[in-house]
Design a protein around this motif. Sequence first.
Motif, PDB file in Angstrom:
ATOM      1  N   LEU A  96       0.209 -11.500  81.156  1.00 33.92           N
ATOM      2  CA  LEU A  96       1.239 -10.451  81.267  1.00 33.92           C
ATOM      3  C   LEU A  96       1.361  -9.873  82.681  1.00 33.92           C
ATOM      4  CD1 LEU A  96       0.825  -8.395  77.950  1.00 33.92           C
ATOM      5  CD2 LEU A  96       2.201 -10.438  78.386  1.00 33.92           C
ATOM      6  N   PHE A 104       0.885  -4.811  81.756  1.00 31.29           N
ATOM      7  CA  PHE A 104       2.328  -5.048  81.637  1.00 31.29           C
ATOM      8  C   PHE A 104       2.940  -3.803  81.009  1.00 31.29           C
ATOM      9  CE2 PHE A 104       5.688  -7.354  79.006  1.00 31.29           C
ATOM     10  CZ  PHE A 104       6.446  -7.800  80.082  1.00 31.29           C
ATOM     11  N   GLY A 117      10.054  -0.324  71.538  1.00 31.04           N
ATOM     12  CA  GLY A 117       8.946  -1.206  71.181  1.00 31.04           C
ATOM     13  C   GLY A 117       9.493  -2.602  70.943  1.00 31.04           C
ATOM     14  N   GLY A 174      14.975  -4.163  75.059  1.00 31.61           N
ATOM     15  CA  GLY A 174      16.159  -3.903  75.886  1.00 31.61           C
ATOM     16  C   GLY A 174      16.527  -2.425  75.930  1.00 31.61           C
ATOM     17  N   ILE A 186      -0.296   0.441  76.547  1.00 36.74           N
ATOM     18  CA  ILE A 186      -0.452  -0.520  77.643  1.00 36.74           C
ATOM     19  C   ILE A 186      -1.891  -1.044  77.674  1.00 36.74           C
ATOM     20  CG2 ILE A 186      -0.187  -0.908  80.125  1.00 36.74           C
ATOM     21  CD1 ILE A 186       2.444  -0.179  78.482  1.00 36.74           C
ATOM     22  N   THR A 187      -2.040  -2.280  77.230  1.00 37.09           N
ATOM     23  CA  THR A 187      -3.363  -2.927  77.237  1.00 37.09           C
ATOM     24  C   THR A 187      -3.856  -3.037  78.675  1.00 37.09           C
ATOM     25  OG1 THR A 187      -2.727  -4.194  75.299  1.00 37.09           O
ATOM     26  CG2 THR A 187      -4.620  -5.015  76.550  1.00 37.09           C
ATOM     27  N   HIS A 200      20.073  -4.580  78.366  1.00 34.98           N
ATOM     28  CA  HIS A 200      19.033  -5.420  78.989  1.00 34.98           C
ATOM     29  C   HIS A 200      19.424  -5.902  80.392  1.00 34.98           C
ATOM     30  CE1 HIS A 200      21.403  -8.794  77.242  1.00 34.98           C
ATOM     31  NE2 HIS A 200      20.848  -9.518  78.184  1.00 34.98           N
ATOM     32  N   LYS A 201      20.735  -5.879  80.699  1.00 34.66           N
ATOM     33  CA  LYS A 201      21.164  -6.363  82.033  1.00 34.66           C
ATOM     34  C   LYS A 201      20.936  -5.325  83.139  1.00 34.66           C
ATOM     35  CE  LYS A 201      24.090 -10.161  80.870  1.00 34.66           C
ATOM     36  NZ  LYS A 201      24.625 -10.436  79.604  1.00 34.66           N
ATOM     37  N   PHE A 241      14.697  -8.178  82.304  1.00 32.47           N
ATOM     38  CA  PHE A 241      14.536  -8.517  80.882  1.00 32.47           C
ATOM     39  C   PHE A 241      14.161  -9.992  80.735  1.00 32.47           C
ATOM     40  CE2 PHE A 241      15.963  -9.307  76.474  1.00 32.47           C
ATOM     41  CZ  PHE A 241      15.334  -8.260  75.823  1.00 32.47           C
ATOM     42  N   ASN A 242      14.741 -10.816  81.587  1.00 35.68           N
ATOM     43  CA  ASN A 242      14.389 -12.246  81.548  1.00 35.68           C
ATOM     44  C   ASN A 242      12.933 -12.450  81.972  1.00 35.68           C
ATOM     45  OD1 ASN A 242      17.341 -11.791  82.275  1.00 35.68           O
ATOM     46  ND2 ASN A 242      17.357 -13.867  81.420  1.00 35.68           N
ATOM     47  N   ASN A 272       6.825 -15.000  76.184  1.00 39.34           N
ATOM     48  CA  ASN A 272       6.703 -16.363  75.631  1.00 39.34           C
ATOM     49  C   ASN A 272       5.318 -16.934  75.957  1.00 39.34           C
ATOM     50  OD1 ASN A 272       9.308 -16.384  74.608  1.00 39.34           O
ATOM     51  ND2 ASN A 272      10.182 -17.422  76.388  1.00 39.34           N
ATOM     52  N   ARG A 317       2.304 -14.849  74.274  1.00 35.36           N
ATOM     53  CA  ARG A 317       2.084 -15.070  72.830  1.00 35.36           C
ATOM     54  C   ARG A 317       1.103 -16.209  72.571  1.00 35.36           C
ATOM     55  NH1 ARG A 317       8.408 -13.445  71.928  1.00 35.36           N
ATOM     56  NH2 ARG A 317       7.941 -11.212  72.004  1.00 35.36           N
ATOM     57  N   GLU A 368       2.462  -7.797  71.455  1.00 40.21           N
ATOM     58  CA  GLU A 368       3.235  -8.880  72.097  1.00 40.21           C
ATOM     59  C   GLU A 368       4.327  -9.421  71.163  1.00 40.21           C
ATOM     60  OE1 GLU A 368       1.553 -11.372  74.995  1.00 40.21           O
ATOM     61  OE2 GLU A 368      -0.146 -10.042  75.296  1.00 40.21           O
ATOM     62  N   GLY A 369       4.946  -8.465  70.452  1.00 43.25           N
ATOM     63  CA  GLY A 369       6.007  -8.807  69.519  1.00 43.25           C
ATOM     64  C   GLY A 369       5.451  -8.859  68.115  1.00 43.25           C
ATOM     65  N   LYS A 387      16.443 -17.346  65.108  1.00 46.03           N
ATOM     66  CA  LYS A 387      17.593 -17.396  66.032  1.00 46.03           C
ATOM     67  C   LYS A 387      17.688 -18.775  66.666  1.00 46.03           C
ATOM     68  CE  LYS A 387      18.802 -12.895  68.010  1.00 46.03           C
ATOM     69  NZ  LYS A 387      18.711 -12.010  69.173  1.00 46.03           N
TER      70      LYS A 387
HETATM   71  N1  CAA Z   1      12.740 -16.241  75.805  1.00 40.95           N
HETATM   72  C1  CAA Z   1      13.620 -16.288  76.822  1.00 40.95           C
HETATM   73  N2  CAA Z   1      14.760 -15.564  76.836  1.00 40.95           N
HETATM   74  C2  CAA Z   1      15.008 -14.780  75.774  1.00 40.95           C
HETATM   75  C3  CAA Z   1      14.128 -14.683  74.670  1.00 40.95           C
HETATM   76  C4  CAA Z   1      12.955 -15.468  74.721  1.00 40.95           C
HETATM   77  N3  CAA Z   1      12.035 -15.443  73.742  1.00 40.95           N
HETATM   78  N4  CAA Z   1      14.654 -13.813  73.773  1.00 40.95           N
HETATM   79  C5  CAA Z   1      15.804 -13.383  74.291  1.00 40.95           C
HETATM   80  N5  CAA Z   1      16.025 -13.966  75.494  1.00 40.95           N
HETATM   81  C6  CAA Z   1      17.172 -13.773  76.392  1.00 40.95           C
HETATM   82  C7  CAA Z   1      18.494 -14.212  75.748  1.00 40.95           C
HETATM   83  O1  CAA Z   1      18.711 -15.576  75.967  1.00 40.95           O
HETATM   84  C8  CAA Z   1      19.473 -13.335  76.492  1.00 40.95           C
HETATM   85  O2  CAA Z   1      19.670 -13.850  77.788  1.00 40.95           O
HETATM   86  P1  CAA Z   1      21.077 -13.626  78.590  1.00 40.95           P
HETATM   87  O3  CAA Z   1      21.276 -12.172  78.792  1.00 40.95           O
HETATM   88  O4  CAA Z   1      20.871 -14.381  79.861  1.00 40.95           O
HETATM   89  O5  CAA Z   1      22.143 -14.220  77.679  1.00 40.95           O
HETATM   90  C9  CAA Z   1      18.715 -12.029  76.664  1.00 40.95           C
HETATM   91  O6  CAA Z   1      17.325 -12.372  76.619  1.00 40.95           O
HETATM   92  C10 CAA Z   1      19.035 -11.001  75.597  1.00 40.95           C
HETATM   93  O7  CAA Z   1      18.784 -11.614  74.355  1.00 40.95           O
HETATM   94  P2  CAA Z   1      19.113 -10.871  72.970  1.00 40.95           P
HETATM   95  O8  CAA Z   1      20.548 -10.434  72.956  1.00 40.95           O
HETATM   96  O9  CAA Z   1      18.618 -11.757  71.877  1.00 40.95           O
HETATM   97  O10 CAA Z   1      18.200  -9.559  73.121  1.00 40.95           O
HETATM   98  P3  CAA Z   1      17.841  -8.425  72.085  1.00 40.95           P
HETATM   99  O11 CAA Z   1      17.989  -7.130  72.782  1.00 40.95           O
HETATM  100  O12 CAA Z   1      18.550  -8.664  70.794  1.00 40.95           O
HETATM  101  O13 CAA Z   1      16.258  -8.625  71.872  1.00 40.95           O
HETATM  102  C11 CAA Z   1      14.199  -9.625  71.137  1.00 40.95           C
HETATM  103  C12 CAA Z   1      15.640  -9.830  71.633  1.00 40.95           C
HETATM  104  C13 CAA Z   1      13.699 -11.034  70.861  1.00 40.95           C
HETATM  105  C14 CAA Z   1      14.120  -8.803  69.871  1.00 40.95           C
HETATM  106  C15 CAA Z   1      13.389  -8.953  72.282  1.00 40.95           C
HETATM  107  O14 CAA Z   1      13.779  -7.618  72.486  1.00 40.95           O
HETATM  108  C16 CAA Z   1      11.891  -8.989  72.010  1.00 40.95           C
HETATM  109  O15 CAA Z   1      11.240  -9.992  72.263  1.00 40.95           O
HETATM  110  N6  CAA Z   1      11.330  -7.866  71.519  1.00 40.95           N
HETATM  111  C17 CAA Z   1       9.879  -7.749  71.325  1.00 40.95           C
HETATM  112  C18 CAA Z   1       9.264  -7.120  72.528  1.00 40.95           C
HETATM  113  C19 CAA Z   1       7.782  -7.330  72.565  1.00 40.95           C
HETATM  114  O16 CAA Z   1       7.275  -8.414  72.343  1.00 40.95           O
HETATM  115  N7  CAA Z   1       7.064  -6.270  72.919  1.00 40.95           N
HETATM  116  C20 CAA Z   1       5.645  -6.327  73.105  1.00 40.95           C
HETATM  117  C21 CAA Z   1       5.284  -5.689  74.399  1.00 40.95           C
HETATM  118  S1  CAA Z   1       3.916  -6.297  75.278  1.00 40.95           S
HETATM  119  C22 CAA Z   1       2.585  -5.752  74.426  1.00 40.95           C
HETATM  120  O17 CAA Z   1       2.447  -5.975  73.277  1.00 40.95           O
HETATM  121  C23 CAA Z   1       1.607  -4.911  75.128  1.00 40.95           C
HETATM  122  C24 CAA Z   1       0.336  -5.439  75.478  1.00 40.95           C
HETATM  123  O18 CAA Z   1      -0.170  -4.928  76.431  1.00 40.95           O
HETATM  124  C25 CAA Z   1      -0.434  -6.504  74.726  1.00 40.95           C
END
Ligand code: CAA
Length: 379
Positions: free
Chosen positions: A93, A123, A131, A135, A157-158, A178-179, A232-233, A240, A243, A363-364, A375
């Motif tokens: 992260l 991160f 959460g 976005g 925050i881990t 998210h943009k 956001f990207n 990814n 996980r 992490e989701g 999706k």
């Molecule tokens: N990989 C790459 N790109 C992705 C993606 C993925 N898995 N998921 C979405 N995107 C991209 C889309 O392609 C899109 O790109 P463009 O703008 O270029 O078209 C953009 O991201 C927006 O996609 P969505 O419209 O699908 O976005 P959304 O707002 O609906 O959210 C979501 C998608 C998958 C729910 C995302 O918000 C998500 O992953 N949420 C979970 C967040 C998470 O994992 N949080 C954990 C935090 S870290 C943690 O746990 C702390 C720790 O310290 C351990």
Amino acid sequence: MNFELSQDHKVLRDSVRDFVNNEIKPLAMEIDEKHAIPDTLVQQMGEMGLLGSYLPEEYGGAGMDMLSYAIVVEEVSKACASSGVLISAHTSLCSGPILTFGTEEQKQKWLPDLNSGEKIGCFLLTEPDAGSDAGGTATTYRREGDEFVINGSKIFITNGGFLGTGVVLASFDRSLKHKGISAFIVDLNSPGVSILKNENKMGIRGSYTTAFALDDLRVPAENLLGKEGKGFNVAMDTLNGGRIGIAAQALGIAEGAFERALAYSKERKQFGQAICDFQTIQFKLADMKTRIETSKLLTYKAACLKDAGQNYTMESAMCKMHASETATYVTKEALQIHGGYGYIADYEVERMYRDAKITEIYEGTNEIQRVVISKLLLS
Ligand code: CAA
């Protein structure tokens, strides 16, 4: 298709296993009870190369691959899930996105200290109201001359309590959703960063889980990670990869609990025989082992796809989801096999049971993993 680890991966696994058995396993209970991992252990992990396994040697990393990283996190988590997530959050992260999205100057500046363990990485994405909806980031930033000024709050925050290096997500215009989000590399030992609290948790109690306030945190413009508006990207790509680390952590927890349950079932006698001679225990062991094996196959496959430069988004979501549900299931069954003793801290499976649950959440959440998988299936 070859299901054997390479000789190099076996050597790595065996040396990490020795280190874990000698240095981490004896401390695991104390780490849970004292809510802290000793600094000396973190330092040893750095010296062993465990904090930069897949980072290139030119930046002080161990120069191995993602599969090696998964093996490291798995082996460490068999004994201590808190240490496992320290390595995972730190590597995938923080160092991970700097390696993927950083400029050459940024890599040279930040990665050596992360790889050695001089700085521990984290991160800063999650917020009180953002959460699963990453976005919805409400932390904002504005540009002032050669600096960005960040304001907001971050939670869960881990590794945050180390005040090392952080990748921070913030928005310049929330209406863009998210943009509007950008990513920054931040020295957390800076004015404007304050720890609100380190959480008192059910499991992974040795791991810091920190809430931060960011008040007029000034970050040099050169610390922008990736392009402005593309944070956001950065976050999605980072998650990814991350996980796979959480899947490996969950796999390790499950294996650690299974090893104890198997051994205990052979030792424990009731009704004049070892309890493993009862079919009810045998069936539990068979189900546990099968789920562990499928988790391992999925986790290693996702790591190998990343190593091969192929798309692995679906596989990382699947391995995280499946391995975490396996960890919860296996630790619960391991505790049940131990009977009353399983409920006692000395037998350690109760700690593993508590540690396992978070892998279904961070992490989701697994609900989000199902969103990601479905999706992709339907796109
Ligand atoms: N990989 C790459 N790109 C992705 C993606 C993925 N898995 N998921 C979405 N995107 C991209 C889309 O392609 C899109 O790109 P463009 O703008 O270029 O078209 C953009 O991201 C927006 O996609 P969505 O419209 O699908 O976005 P959304 O707002 O609906 O959210 C979501 C998608 C998958 C729910 C995302 O918000 C998500 O992953 N949420 C979970 C967040 C998470 O994992 N949080 C954990 C935090 S870290 C943690 O746990 C702390 C720790 O310290 C351990």
